[in-house]
Design an enzyme around this catalytic site. Sequence first.
Site, PDB file in Angstrom:
ATOM      1  CE  LYS A 169     -61.969 -39.430 -13.063  1.00 26.78           C
ATOM      2  NZ  LYS A 169     -62.672 -39.854 -11.857  1.00 26.78           N
ATOM      3  CE  LYS A 201     -58.582 -38.231 -11.415  1.00 27.31           C
ATOM      4  NZ  LYS A 201     -59.671 -38.724 -10.618  1.00 27.31           N
TER       5      LYS A 201
END
Length: 325
Positions: free
Chosen positions: A192, A249
């Site tokens: 992330k 992400k």
Amino acid sequence: MAPLTLRRTRQSRAIRELTRQVRLHPQQLIQPLFVVDGIGEPQAVPGLDLVHRDTPDSLLAQIESDLEAGIDKFLLFGVPLTKRADVFDHSFTNGQIDAVKRRFGDAVWLAVDVCLCSYTSHGHCGILNDAGDHLINDATVEQLAAAALGFAQAGADCVAPSDMMDGRVAAIRNTLTSAGLDRTLIMSYAAKFQSAFYGPFREAADSAPDRQSRLPDRSTYQIDPARPSDARLAAERDDVEGADILMVKPGLPYLDVLADLCSLIPRPWAVYQVSGEQASIDLLAARGLADRDLVQREAWTAFARAGATMIISYAARRARRVLES
Ligand code: PBG
């Protein structure tokens, strides 16, 4: 040697259908949901079409309509009314998980985001030190593991830590195991990145850090976009610590990372097409500059091509239209 004649296999719908290497199905999609304490009516999320901050009642109605649209997998974000600094109360979210599972049972696969950013008064994903200049890793991990345990006990099929502290996957796995919850999946937001594409989400989740504070953004815990090796290290660590599903992400700006990691680590990979990515598609379409469904499908195709087997997308509930277009 015969010249390259690639166009022969592109000449008709039939031959294009027969030669595709990537196919998309609504079964691969996960729809994010926001349920917010203390609002009387559902509220639109700025920038995102068809996405709301739901009340407990409208949440159930939303799931009902998503099921009718062929979507049965969800990622739930609980947003409590009262913000705290260190001792967090997850009873609101626990209650929503329980309500969803009571109503829909196994007809719904429910993942629940595990983070503190919607719970803290300052909007950061963990516990801030007194000076307010960094998050305290281990104290945060302890709180995250407790939250994940509560979510799993309330009936979540999967818990998804998105905080980016070190060691949280191991802590959550140990806590679940000690409680005998050996079937709860962990989906780790392993790769992330510290991204500027999270804007609409932070409105929806009430979790934007104060830009005037000593810790104005999440760069001390989320991965630097210019440091892809950390994504690999984090994914390898989370794999070993007991994650069942790993995630990259945001999506489109990190396709290189997704493609590399999918071929490197043979775990199921998820990708999260985040709120700012979705808003850019929805805005393009709203301005008449692109066909909404075609752009959406092209992005989803890219994720599948890179190796993700599951896609978290705010447009999941539009899948039938998108995939038929
Ligand atoms: C943080 C969290 C974020 C998202 C999911 N969980 C972003 C952040 O504020 O760092 C982003 C999702 C999106 O933008 O759609 N706990």
